[in-house]
Design a protein around this motif. Sequence first.
Motif, PDB file in Angstrom:
ATOM      1  N   HIS A  67       0.852  -1.181   0.000  1.00 54.64           N
ATOM      2  CA  HIS A  67       0.000   0.000   0.000  1.00 54.64           C
ATOM      3  C   HIS A  67       0.890   1.234   0.000  1.00 54.64           C
ATOM      4  CE1 HIS A  67      -2.920   2.885   2.220  1.00 54.64           C
ATOM      5  NE2 HIS A  67      -3.114   2.933   0.906  1.00 54.64           N
ATOM      6  N   SER A  68       0.617   2.155  -0.933  1.00 57.02           N
ATOM      7  CA  SER A  68       1.372   3.405  -1.002  1.00 57.02           C
ATOM      8  C   SER A  68       0.399   4.532  -1.334  1.00 57.02           C
ATOM      9  CB  SER A  68       2.455   3.317  -2.075  1.00 57.02           C
ATOM     10  OG  SER A  68       1.877   3.387  -3.371  1.00 57.02           O
ATOM     11  N   ARG A  69       0.944   5.736  -1.485  1.00 51.17           N
ATOM     12  CA  ARG A  69       0.089   6.866  -1.839  1.00 51.17           C
ATOM     13  C   ARG A  69      -0.576   6.678  -3.193  1.00 51.17           C
ATOM     14  NH1 ARG A  69       3.128  12.487  -0.138  1.00 51.17           N
ATOM     15  NH2 ARG A  69       3.160  12.132   2.119  1.00 51.17           N
ATOM     16  N   GLU A  70       0.091   5.940  -4.094  1.00 53.33           N
ATOM     17  CA  GLU A  70      -0.496   5.712  -5.409  1.00 53.33           C
ATOM     18  C   GLU A  70      -1.718   4.797  -5.353  1.00 53.33           C
ATOM     19  OE1 GLU A  70       2.693   6.219  -5.265  1.00 53.33           O
ATOM     20  OE2 GLU A  70       3.180   7.573  -6.920  1.00 53.33           O
ATOM     21  N   GLY A  71      -1.758   3.905  -4.371  1.00 54.90           N
ATOM     22  CA  GLY A  71      -2.869   2.974  -4.276  1.00 54.90           C
ATOM     23  C   GLY A  71      -2.410   1.644  -3.708  1.00 54.90           C
ATOM     24  N   TRP A  72      -3.139   0.591  -4.106  1.00 56.86           N
ATOM     25  CA  TRP A  72      -2.855  -0.755  -3.607  1.00 56.86           C
ATOM     26  C   TRP A  72      -2.212  -1.565  -4.744  1.00 56.86           C
ATOM     27  CZ3 TRP A  72      -6.478   2.355  -1.671  1.00 56.86           C
ATOM     28  CH2 TRP A  72      -6.656   2.370  -0.280  1.00 56.86           C
ATOM     29  N   HIS A  73      -0.991  -2.025  -4.488  1.00 55.53           N
ATOM     30  CA  HIS A  73      -0.199  -2.709  -5.511  1.00 55.53           C
ATOM     31  C   HIS A  73      -0.290  -4.225  -5.338  1.00 55.53           C
ATOM     32  CE1 HIS A  73       2.193   1.068  -6.293  1.00 55.53           C
ATOM     33  NE2 HIS A  73       1.792   1.294  -5.042  1.00 55.53           N
ATOM     34  N   LEU A  74      -0.385  -4.916  -6.468  1.00 57.86           N
ATOM     35  CA  LEU A  74      -0.167  -6.357  -6.506  1.00 57.86           C
ATOM     36  C   LEU A  74       1.008  -6.621  -7.446  1.00 57.86           C
ATOM     37  CD1 LEU A  74      -0.999  -9.393  -6.048  1.00 57.86           C
ATOM     38  CD2 LEU A  74      -2.293  -9.167  -8.184  1.00 57.86           C
ATOM     39  N   PHE A  75       2.013  -7.322  -6.933  1.00 58.32           N
ATOM     40  CA  PHE A  75       3.148  -7.751  -7.753  1.00 58.32           C
ATOM     41  C   PHE A  75       3.052  -9.269  -7.920  1.00 58.32           C
ATOM     42  CE2 PHE A  75       4.533  -4.104  -5.195  1.00 58.32           C
ATOM     43  CZ  PHE A  75       4.838  -3.201  -6.203  1.00 58.32           C
ATOM     44  N   LEU A  76       3.059  -9.706  -9.170  1.00 55.50           N
ATOM     45  CA  LEU A  76       2.908 -11.126  -9.481  1.00 55.50           C
ATOM     46  C   LEU A  76       4.088 -11.543 -10.361  1.00 55.50           C
ATOM     47  CD1 LEU A  76       0.618 -13.183  -8.827  1.00 55.50           C
ATOM     48  CD2 LEU A  76      -0.248 -12.779 -11.141  1.00 55.50           C
ATOM     49  N   TYR A  77       4.657 -12.729 -10.131  1.00 60.98           N
ATOM     50  CA  TYR A  77       5.895 -13.136 -10.800  1.00 60.98           C
ATOM     51  C   TYR A  77       5.732 -14.484 -11.530  1.00 60.98           C
ATOM     52  CZ  TYR A  77       7.495  -9.550  -7.610  1.00 60.98           C
ATOM     53  OH  TYR A  77       7.647  -8.374  -6.921  1.00 60.98           O
ATOM     54  N   PRO A  78       5.071 -14.468 -12.683  1.00 66.42           N
ATOM     55  CA  PRO A  78       4.952 -15.719 -13.457  1.00 66.42           C
ATOM     56  C   PRO A  78       6.233 -16.087 -14.205  1.00 66.42           C
ATOM     57  CG  PRO A  78       3.156 -14.179 -13.922  1.00 66.42           C
ATOM     58  CD  PRO A  78       4.218 -13.411 -13.208  1.00 66.42           C
ATOM     59  N   PHE A  79       7.151 -15.134 -14.425  1.00 64.55           N
ATOM     60  CA  PHE A  79       8.375 -15.375 -15.200  1.00 64.55           C
ATOM     61  C   PHE A  79       8.033 -15.988 -16.557  1.00 64.55           C
ATOM     62  CE2 PHE A  79      10.354 -14.518 -11.228  1.00 64.55           C
ATOM     63  CZ  PHE A  79      11.641 -14.106 -11.526  1.00 64.55           C
ATOM     64  N   ALA A  80       7.218 -15.264 -17.326  1.00 64.86           N
ATOM     65  CA  ALA A  80       6.774 -15.758 -18.626  1.00 64.86           C
ATOM     66  C   ALA A  80       7.102 -14.816 -19.768  1.00 64.86           C
ATOM     67  CB  ALA A  80       5.263 -16.012 -18.599  1.00 64.86           C
ATOM     68  N   GLY A  81       7.831 -13.743 -19.515  1.00 64.82           N
ATOM     69  CA  GLY A  81       8.192 -12.833 -20.590  1.00 64.82           C
ATOM     70  C   GLY A  81       7.249 -11.654 -20.694  1.00 64.82           C
ATOM     71  N   ARG A  82       7.780 -10.548 -21.219  1.00 65.82           N
ATOM     72  CA  ARG A  82       7.040  -9.292 -21.251  1.00 65.82           C
ATOM     73  C   ARG A  82       5.725  -9.380 -22.014  1.00 65.82           C
ATOM     74  NH1 ARG A  82       8.580  -3.885 -20.628  1.00 65.82           N
ATOM     75  NH2 ARG A  82      10.684  -4.594 -20.145  1.00 65.82           N
ATOM     76  N   SER A  83       5.711 -10.007 -23.191  1.00 66.62           N
ATOM     77  CA  SER A  83       4.491 -10.021 -23.993  1.00 66.62           C
ATOM     78  C   SER A  83       3.381 -10.811 -23.302  1.00 66.62           C
ATOM     79  CB  SER A  83       4.776 -10.608 -25.380  1.00 66.62           C
ATOM     80  OG  SER A  83       5.298 -11.917 -25.285  1.00 66.62           O
ATOM     81  N   VAL A  84       3.726 -11.933 -22.684  1.00 71.20           N
ATOM     82  CA  VAL A  84       2.721 -12.708 -21.953  1.00 71.20           C
ATOM     83  C   VAL A  84       2.226 -11.933 -20.742  1.00 71.20           C
ATOM     84  CG1 VAL A  84       2.338 -14.775 -20.568  1.00 71.20           C
ATOM     85  CG2 VAL A  84       3.531 -14.946 -22.744  1.00 71.20           C
ATOM     86  N   HIS A  85       3.119 -11.266 -20.040  1.00 66.00           N
ATOM     87  CA  HIS A  85       2.715 -10.504 -18.857  1.00 66.00           C
ATOM     88  C   HIS A  85       1.798  -9.345 -19.226  1.00 66.00           C
ATOM     89  CE1 HIS A  85       6.527 -12.042 -16.610  1.00 66.00           C
ATOM     90  NE2 HIS A  85       5.543 -12.928 -16.626  1.00 66.00           N
ATOM     91  N   LEU A  86       2.019  -8.751 -20.413  1.00 68.37           N
ATOM     92  CA  LEU A  86       1.116  -7.687 -20.848  1.00 68.37           C
ATOM     93  C   LEU A  86      -0.292  -8.225 -21.035  1.00 68.37           C
ATOM     94  CD1 LEU A  86       0.522  -4.839 -21.888  1.00 68.37           C
ATOM     95  CD2 LEU A  86       1.287  -5.597 -24.152  1.00 68.37           C
ATOM     96  N   GLY A  87      -0.416  -9.351 -21.728  1.00 69.59           N
ATOM     97  CA  GLY A  87      -1.736  -9.947 -21.899  1.00 69.59           C
ATOM     98  C   GLY A  87      -2.324 -10.427 -20.592  1.00 69.59           C
ATOM     99  N   LEU A  88      -1.481 -11.019 -19.748  1.00 66.59           N
ATOM    100  CA  LEU A  88      -1.967 -11.537 -18.470  1.00 66.59           C
ATOM    101  C   LEU A  88      -2.424 -10.418 -17.546  1.00 66.59           C
ATOM    102  CD1 LEU A  88      -2.367 -13.917 -16.557  1.00 66.59           C
ATOM    103  CD2 LEU A  88       0.039 -13.712 -15.894  1.00 66.59           C
ATOM    104  N   GLY A  89      -1.649  -9.327 -17.469  1.00 67.24           N
ATOM    105  CA  GLY A  89      -2.045  -8.205 -16.612  1.00 67.24           C
ATOM    106  C   GLY A  89      -3.351  -7.588 -17.056  1.00 67.24           C
ATOM    107  N   SER A  90      -3.495  -7.390 -18.373  1.00 68.92           N
ATOM    108  CA  SER A  90      -4.749  -6.823 -18.887  1.00 68.92           C
ATOM    109  C   SER A  90      -5.919  -7.776 -18.656  1.00 68.92           C
ATOM    110  CB  SER A  90      -4.606  -6.519 -20.376  1.00 68.92           C
ATOM    111  OG  SER A  90      -3.544  -5.611 -20.611  1.00 68.92           O
ATOM    112  N   LEU A  91      -5.663  -9.074 -18.813  1.00 67.66           N
ATOM    113  CA  LEU A  91      -6.709 -10.076 -18.618  1.00 67.66           C
ATOM    114  C   LEU A  91      -7.182 -10.104 -17.162  1.00 67.66           C
ATOM    115  CD1 LEU A  91      -8.332 -12.529 -19.738  1.00 67.66           C
ATOM    116  CD2 LEU A  91      -6.375 -13.944 -19.085  1.00 67.66           C
TER     117      LEU A  91
END
Length: 898
Positions: free
Chosen positions: A635-659
Amino acid sequence: MSVRRSTTATAGAPSAPAPPVARKLPDLFAARHWQPFDFQRAVWEAIGRGQSGLLHATTGTGKTYAAWLGALLAFASPPSRPGSPPPPLTVLWLTPMRALAADTTRALIAPLGELGLDWTVGLRTGDTSSSERAAQARRLPTALVTTPESLSLLLTRADARETLGGVWLVVVDEWHELIGSKRGVQVQLALARLHRWQPDLCVWGLSATLGNLDHARDVLLAGVSPERRVLVHGHTPKTLIIDTLLPDAASRFPWAGHLGLSMLPHVVRELEASCTTLVFLNTRSQAELWYQALLDAKPEWAGLIALHHGSLDRAVREWVEQNLKNGALRAVVCTSSLDLGVDFLPVERVLQIGSPKGVARLLQRAGRSGHAPGRASRVTVVPTHSLELVEAVAARQAALAGQIEARDSPDKPLDVLVQHLVTVALGGGFRASELLAEVRTTWAYRALTDEEWQWCLAFVRDGGGTLSAYPDYRRAMPDDDGVWRVPDPRLARRHRMSVGTIVSETTMQVRYWTRAGSGGASLGTVEEGFIARLAPGDCFLFGGRLLELVRTQEMTAYVRRATGKRPAVPRWNGGKMPLSTELADAVVTTLDAVQAGRLDPSTTPELPLIQPLVELQMRWSALPTPETLLAETLHSREGWHLFLYPFAGRSVHLGLGSLLAWRLGQKVPATFSVAVNDYGLELLASAPLDWSQWLPQVLAEERHRGLAADVLGSLNAGELSLRRFREIARVAGLVFQGYPGAAKSARQLQASSSLFYEVFRKYDPGNLLLGQAEREVLMQELDAHRLATTLARLASMRLDLHVLERPSPLAFPLIVEFLREKLSTEKLADRIARMLADLERAAGPAPDYTGPMHDMQSGADAAWVAAQARFGMSDHAGPAGPRKPRRARKPSRPLPLL
């Protein structure tokens, strides 16, 4: 050695080799102190039997001569009489790159004189002069080294069957580089045409780095009967050395985006200790900056180090390649333009600046050193942040274990097929039913339906109905005999100028401005979008030179030398390289091994530098493992953060985060921001969420919901499809790029393709090119197959959720990615410096064995700030405009994130 002819040879086949040719081959090897390897003999014998195959062998062990000498043994004989014309075109040698084509041509010519043969070898690429093309139009050489695009151009000749029907062997070099792209599909279609004209055609693929050999063989040899297919493994004693250039110490809080220039003194020392070195970078802008940094550090090396990338002028590239061969250069800073197959014997070692992003790419670049049998190949990874030390260990272990990335062929790209239809219509014409049977012999179109085929025919006949009122889209039509031909010579010229599947942003020539007001020497090309952002008087770095823009005219940027001004650095497209699945899995395994103490310090010199990061990550949170999915909340001033580490590469993480954000948005009223890197993703929410409840639910939904629909629903699918459609429209011939000297601007091309996209959506929603654009967004931009695999893997893993008081070492680079989108370069540097200082104070002193904490990372921060002050950018930033003097600042407040 025994030589056997194919038992299926037809009338008119080349005669069996005369005994003198076979007898001279051992003398050729003896003169060079060579001994043929078993795999070379196996290829010679297979070609002699009329078999086709895939040769997979280590780089620098003789794949070229395995195929070439096999061709000479099977198809060549001494001249029948003095002065007789050389044999007609017999061998086609396909290469994916111009530099490789020129080098291969020289290698093929070398043994001909000693063997007493009158064969001729020619080269045909985009660099071939008009005079040479004219000579080839009159008579093609016996062996032609060319590219997929140039082969397709040959197929447009009216006499294509007469000139190419006598080809008996096609060699596809560096098949791993082609198979996964539309260029590989272009090769498949061309081979199907050649097979039709010569059913006993031999086809051989050469590769050094492939993980799915059976698939690669079957794709290449789809038109060859299974009993004639072979797979040859080249097991040779080749020493491979993969090591790491270690910094003095490593930070516990890594972040990506700086240049790693604190490693510059280390790199200089390595260059001083070697005769000739290739310094590889992943993007052209990074190569430009590193080349200039090396010259600044060692001005006396001017003329001894060089720069090589695909946008430089042909003459510059050829000068660099020739001086590399001669051993006249100490180092060459390069990109993937020198990745493939070029034989530079003086090169002793390779430096890879930053992560190679894949095991195959690292091995490919390693093979550029020690490029001869019996010599060791050595590649040294130069990490630019601490996690790349982990990647270096992981890449070494994966390479030694043979965990190489697989490459799959695209399935039914209709834009390539449409282009091929016009090509064949020009090359003598075709009957629809016969060509359909031919096309279905390729792997890519093995499942082409009758409906899809009829749609493609209608598309080239009149634009599919939607464009039937416009003559420019009546590109091929059947005549009274049912033979499809191109009816308009103007459309024929346009097609020949547009053949190919490589689609890039429109480029402009860069030329010196002379006092007479005319153009001087050419320096190369740069993307139009970059020049469009500059005004006369602005400076930029290109080809290692500081240049000032004088004016732009007719797709040419006229420049002059400049000094003392802050330049921008061109950014070329194609620099996005996500971490491969194999390397990502190896990174997780390596982190787990460090945590469990399974790594041997005597064989892992990176270990003392990795341990501080690992220990702090474990103290504040935990490490990901192959069985657990690490998640962190903050939790910070920006809001509530979730950090997730699938280690699957940038393009997959972009789709996964949006999904994930989209699926959660269907359940709870919240808004999310997404940041990604190769290791993980960050979701920033405006309200608190119970992630222990929601995360397993949204990950598990993959089991009963359509992934494709969710992914497209989570993104701006229309804009992504439109961008992909622009490339499809270019390949399919909907958009013409213009004639030489009158090329259309990128903005014009984009406007034209956007107009087609909207017209088809409104009036022809069933247009198959629209569906192809959507599929390519899913499969290529978002890597949907890998995304689905990742989701299934995550759903089966145990969630390991930790609440953070401050960003962990793994979370810190994701925060930097988030801030990068909000802050200017200078503000970002200041913000990162303050965050690092606060985090280091909270972490406490580092263990004694790491040395002082003014290390690679903090040193890199200073180097990065210095670089952006000089060059006006980081490797992620665009051209810098004028900057106003900065006012004195008040003491900064504590960081909101902390």
